[in-house]
Design a protein around this motif. Structure first.
Motif, PDB file in Angstrom:
ATOM      1  N   SER A  65     -50.497 107.590-105.950  1.00 15.64           N
ATOM      2  CA  SER A  65     -51.573 108.207-105.166  1.00 15.64           C
ATOM      3  C   SER A  65     -51.199 108.358-103.697  1.00 15.64           C
ATOM      4  CB  SER A  65     -52.878 107.419-105.314  1.00 15.64           C
ATOM      5  OG  SER A  65     -52.704 106.072-104.950  1.00 15.64           O
ATOM      6  N   SER A  66     -50.281 107.526-103.202  1.00 14.24           N
ATOM      7  CA  SER A  66     -49.914 107.580-101.779  1.00 14.24           C
ATOM      8  C   SER A  66     -48.695 108.449-101.504  1.00 14.24           C
ATOM      9  CB  SER A  66     -49.607 106.162-101.266  1.00 14.24           C
ATOM     10  OG  SER A  66     -48.422 105.668-101.874  1.00 14.24           O
ATOM     11  N   GLY A  67     -47.847 108.627-102.518  1.00 12.89           N
ATOM     12  CA  GLY A  67     -46.591 109.335-102.318  1.00 12.89           C
ATOM     13  C   GLY A  67     -45.483 108.433-101.815  1.00 12.89           C
ATOM     14  N   HIS A  68     -45.780 107.160-101.563  1.00  9.16           N
ATOM     15  CA  HIS A  68     -44.799 106.202-101.051  1.00  9.16           C
ATOM     16  C   HIS A  68     -44.096 105.506-102.212  1.00  9.16           C
ATOM     17  CE1 HIS A  68     -47.751 106.189 -97.494  1.00  9.16           C
ATOM     18  NE2 HIS A  68     -46.795 107.074 -97.279  1.00  9.16           N
ATOM     19  N   THR A  69     -43.163 106.215-102.821  1.00 10.18           N
ATOM     20  CA  THR A  69     -42.481 105.718-104.005  1.00 10.18           C
ATOM     21  C   THR A  69     -41.349 104.764-103.649  1.00 10.18           C
ATOM     22  OG1 THR A  69     -40.981 107.614-104.017  1.00 10.18           O
ATOM     23  CG2 THR A  69     -43.017 107.822-105.307  1.00 10.18           C
ATOM     24  N   GLN A  70     -40.921 104.013-104.647  1.00 10.10           N
ATOM     25  CA  GLN A  70     -39.802 103.091-104.490  1.00 10.10           C
ATOM     26  C   GLN A  70     -38.722 103.468-105.493  1.00 10.10           C
ATOM     27  OE1 GLN A  70     -41.678  99.264-105.030  1.00 10.10           O
ATOM     28  NE2 GLN A  70     -42.262  99.134-102.883  1.00 10.10           N
ATOM     29  N   GLU A  71     -37.612 103.972-104.974  1.00  7.94           N
ATOM     30  CA  GLU A  71     -36.472 104.344-105.798  1.00  7.94           C
ATOM     31  C   GLU A  71     -35.632 103.101-106.074  1.00  7.94           C
ATOM     32  OE1 GLU A  71     -32.474 107.107-105.369  1.00  7.94           O
ATOM     33  OE2 GLU A  71     -34.073 107.278-103.886  1.00  7.94           O
ATOM     34  N   ILE A  94     -43.673 103.263 -96.008  1.00  5.91           N
ATOM     35  CA  ILE A  94     -44.871 102.435 -96.141  1.00  5.91           C
ATOM     36  C   ILE A  94     -44.924 101.880 -97.561  1.00  5.91           C
ATOM     37  CG2 ILE A  94     -47.402 102.427 -96.161  1.00  5.91           C
ATOM     38  CD1 ILE A  94     -47.283 104.676 -94.053  1.00  5.91           C
ATOM     39  N   ALA A  95     -44.960 100.549 -97.683  1.00  7.77           N
ATOM     40  CA  ALA A  95     -45.051  99.912 -99.000  1.00  7.77           C
ATOM     41  C   ALA A  95     -46.437  99.332 -99.263  1.00  7.77           C
ATOM     42  CB  ALA A  95     -44.009  98.810 -99.133  1.00  7.77           C
ATOM     43  N   CYS A  96     -47.193  99.072 -98.205  1.00  5.14           N
ATOM     44  CA  CYS A  96     -48.477  98.374 -98.330  1.00  5.14           C
ATOM     45  C   CYS A  96     -49.652  99.349 -98.334  1.00  5.14           C
ATOM     46  CB  CYS A  96     -48.620  97.375 -97.188  1.00  5.14           C
ATOM     47  SG  CYS A  96     -50.097  96.345 -97.325  1.00  5.14           S
ATOM     48  N   HIS A  97     -50.644  99.049 -99.147  1.00  6.22           N
ATOM     49  CA  HIS A  97     -51.839  99.905 -99.211  1.00  6.22           C
ATOM     50  C   HIS A  97     -52.644  99.875 -97.911  1.00  6.22           C
ATOM     51  CE1 HIS A  97     -53.745  96.048-100.142  1.00  6.22           C
ATOM     52  NE2 HIS A  97     -54.884  96.606 -99.777  1.00  6.22           N
ATOM     53  N   THR A  98     -52.292  98.951 -97.000  1.00  5.47           N
ATOM     54  CA  THR A  98     -52.971  98.900 -95.696  1.00  5.47           C
ATOM     55  C   THR A  98     -52.346  99.863 -94.697  1.00  5.47           C
ATOM     56  OG1 THR A  98     -51.553  97.147 -94.811  1.00  5.47           O
ATOM     57  CG2 THR A  98     -53.532  96.453 -96.044  1.00  5.47           C
ATOM     58  N   GLY A  99     -51.301 100.590 -95.131  1.00  7.06           N
ATOM     59  CA  GLY A  99     -50.634 101.541 -94.250  1.00  7.06           C
ATOM     60  C   GLY A  99     -49.503 100.931 -93.438  1.00  7.06           C
ATOM     61  N   VAL A 119     -49.560  90.769 -87.515  1.00  6.91           N
ATOM     62  CA  VAL A 119     -48.466  90.878 -86.549  1.00  6.91           C
ATOM     63  C   VAL A 119     -47.614  92.129 -86.759  1.00  6.91           C
ATOM     64  CG1 VAL A 119     -48.376  88.397 -86.104  1.00  6.91           C
ATOM     65  CG2 VAL A 119     -46.962  89.373 -87.931  1.00  6.91           C
ATOM     66  N   GLU A 120     -47.980  92.958 -87.713  1.00  4.10           N
ATOM     67  CA  GLU A 120     -47.261  94.203 -87.965  1.00  4.10           C
ATOM     68  C   GLU A 120     -48.230  95.368 -87.790  1.00  4.10           C
ATOM     69  OE1 GLU A 120     -43.989  94.432 -88.712  1.00  4.10           O
ATOM     70  OE2 GLU A 120     -43.678  92.268 -88.824  1.00  4.10           O
ATOM     71  N   PRO A 121     -47.774  96.451 -87.185  1.00  3.60           N
ATOM     72  CA  PRO A 121     -48.666  97.583 -86.935  1.00  3.60           C
ATOM     73  C   PRO A 121     -48.947  98.414 -88.185  1.00  3.60           C
ATOM     74  CG  PRO A 121     -46.455  98.154 -86.258  1.00  3.60           C
ATOM     75  CD  PRO A 121     -46.419  96.698 -86.673  1.00  3.60           C
ATOM     76  N   VAL A 122     -50.088  99.057 -88.186  1.00  5.99           N
ATOM     77  CA  VAL A 122     -50.416 100.047 -89.210  1.00  5.99           C
ATOM     78  C   VAL A 122     -49.654 101.310 -88.840  1.00  5.99           C
ATOM     79  CG1 VAL A 122     -52.253 101.461 -90.192  1.00  5.99           C
ATOM     80  CG2 VAL A 122     -52.688  99.052 -89.672  1.00  5.99           C
ATOM     81  N   LYS A 123     -48.864 101.816 -89.779  1.00  2.75           N
ATOM     82  CA  LYS A 123     -48.080 103.025 -89.520  1.00  2.75           C
ATOM     83  C   LYS A 123     -48.884 104.283 -89.810  1.00  2.75           C
ATOM     84  CE  LYS A 123     -43.587 102.861 -90.183  1.00  2.75           C
ATOM     85  NZ  LYS A 123     -42.295 102.809 -90.891  1.00  2.75           N
ATOM     86  N   LYS A 124     -49.821 104.156 -90.761  1.00  2.00           N
ATOM     87  CA  LYS A 124     -50.669 105.285 -91.121  1.00  2.00           C
ATOM     88  C   LYS A 124     -51.990 104.747 -91.650  1.00  2.00           C
ATOM     89  CE  LYS A 124     -50.506 109.718 -93.437  1.00  2.00           C
ATOM     90  NZ  LYS A 124     -49.702 110.638 -94.249  1.00  2.00           N
ATOM     91  N   ASN A 125     -53.074 105.310 -91.171  1.00  2.00           N
ATOM     92  CA  ASN A 125     -54.407 104.891 -91.595  1.00  2.00           C
ATOM     93  C   ASN A 125     -54.552 105.071 -93.113  1.00  2.00           C
ATOM     94  OD1 ASN A 125     -57.206 104.889 -92.263  1.00  2.00           O
ATOM     95  ND2 ASN A 125     -57.688 105.313 -90.122  1.00  2.00           N
ATOM     96  N   PRO A 126     -54.949 104.029 -93.825  1.00  4.91           N
ATOM     97  CA  PRO A 126     -55.110 104.140 -95.274  1.00  4.91           C
ATOM     98  C   PRO A 126     -56.066 105.263 -95.683  1.00  4.91           C
ATOM     99  CG  PRO A 126     -55.212 101.848 -94.621  1.00  4.91           C
ATOM    100  CD  PRO A 126     -55.194 102.659 -93.352  1.00  4.91           C
ATOM    101  N   ASP A 127     -57.060 105.570 -94.861  1.00  2.00           N
ATOM    102  CA  ASP A 127     -57.977 106.671 -95.171  1.00  2.00           C
ATOM    103  C   ASP A 127     -57.259 107.999 -95.218  1.00  2.00           C
ATOM    104  OD1 ASP A 127     -60.094 104.873 -95.300  1.00  2.00           O
ATOM    105  OD2 ASP A 127     -60.719 105.228 -93.232  1.00  2.00           O
ATOM    106  N   ASP A 128     -56.164 108.116 -94.463  1.00  2.00           N
ATOM    107  CA  ASP A 128     -55.379 109.340 -94.472  1.00  2.00           C
ATOM    108  C   ASP A 128     -54.370 109.373 -95.624  1.00  2.00           C
ATOM    109  OD1 ASP A 128     -56.687 110.152 -92.153  1.00  2.00           O
ATOM    110  OD2 ASP A 128     -55.155 109.261 -90.849  1.00  2.00           O
ATOM    111  N   ILE A 129     -54.092 108.199 -96.194  1.00  6.57           N
ATOM    112  CA  ILE A 129     -53.145 108.108 -97.305  1.00  6.57           C
ATOM    113  C   ILE A 129     -53.861 108.327 -98.624  1.00  6.57           C
ATOM    114  CG2 ILE A 129     -51.588 106.574 -98.565  1.00  6.57           C
ATOM    115  CD1 ILE A 129     -51.115 105.094 -95.883  1.00  6.57           C
ATOM    116  N   TYR A 130     -54.991 107.655 -98.807  1.00  9.24           N
ATOM    117  CA  TYR A 130     -55.717 107.668-100.078  1.00  9.24           C
ATOM    118  C   TYR A 130     -56.982 108.493 -99.933  1.00  9.24           C
ATOM    119  CZ  TYR A 130     -52.581 103.731-100.724  1.00  9.24           C
ATOM    120  OH  TYR A 130     -51.477 102.940-100.802  1.00  9.24           O
TER     121      TYR A 130
END
Length: 131
Positions: A65-71, A94-99, A119-130
């Motif tokens: 659903s996110s497009g953030h696949t793991q090869e 992005i590996a985490c559902h929190t972005g 302690v790690e930044p959100v790279k992308k808002n989850p609302d924009d991912i899902y």
């Protein structure tokens, strides 16, 4: 192809094994999930991480659903046979559902053992991912 290698995995009482995803290039631990026989076999066959979602009760193709696949780059089994390590190329960064880049973004800090700190930044808002 023989599937005897699956018999060397020590599955828990629910037929699952912990699966740790690690960035193949940086060595950073990205996430931990669960796999059953079907998901582990499909991961090897398809070359992309496929986990067992306990909450959904079905196979979960990472990034479906996110497009953030793991090869899948490399697959390892630990010395006890009860944990698998997937060395992957994380597509989308992005590996985490929190972005976030990975799921281990909360830290118990020395001097403040009263709560966990993000302690790690959100790279992308989850609302924009899902959506």
């Amino acid at each position: 192809m023989s599937k005897a290698w699956l018999n060397e995995v020590t599955w828990n009482d629910d037929g699952l094994v912990p699966a740790i995803a690690q960035d193949a290039e940086t060595g950073k631990v990205l996430m931990m999930a669960w796999m059953n026989r079907e998901s582990l076999e499909a991961t090897v066959r398809e070359g992309h991480a496929i986990y067992w979602s306990r909450s959904r009760g079905r196979l979960w193709r990472k990034g479906e659903s996110s497009g953030h696949t793991q090869e899948l780059v490399d697959l390892r089994l630990d010395c006890d046979g009860d944990t698998v390590l997937l060395r992957v190329r994380q597509h989308g960064g992005i590996a985490c559902h929190t972005g976030r880049e990975h799921c281990f973004f909360r830290q118990l800090q020395a001097g403040d053992a009263t709560c966990w700190h993000d302690v790690e930044p959100v790279k992308k808002n989850p609302d924009d991912i899902y959506q």
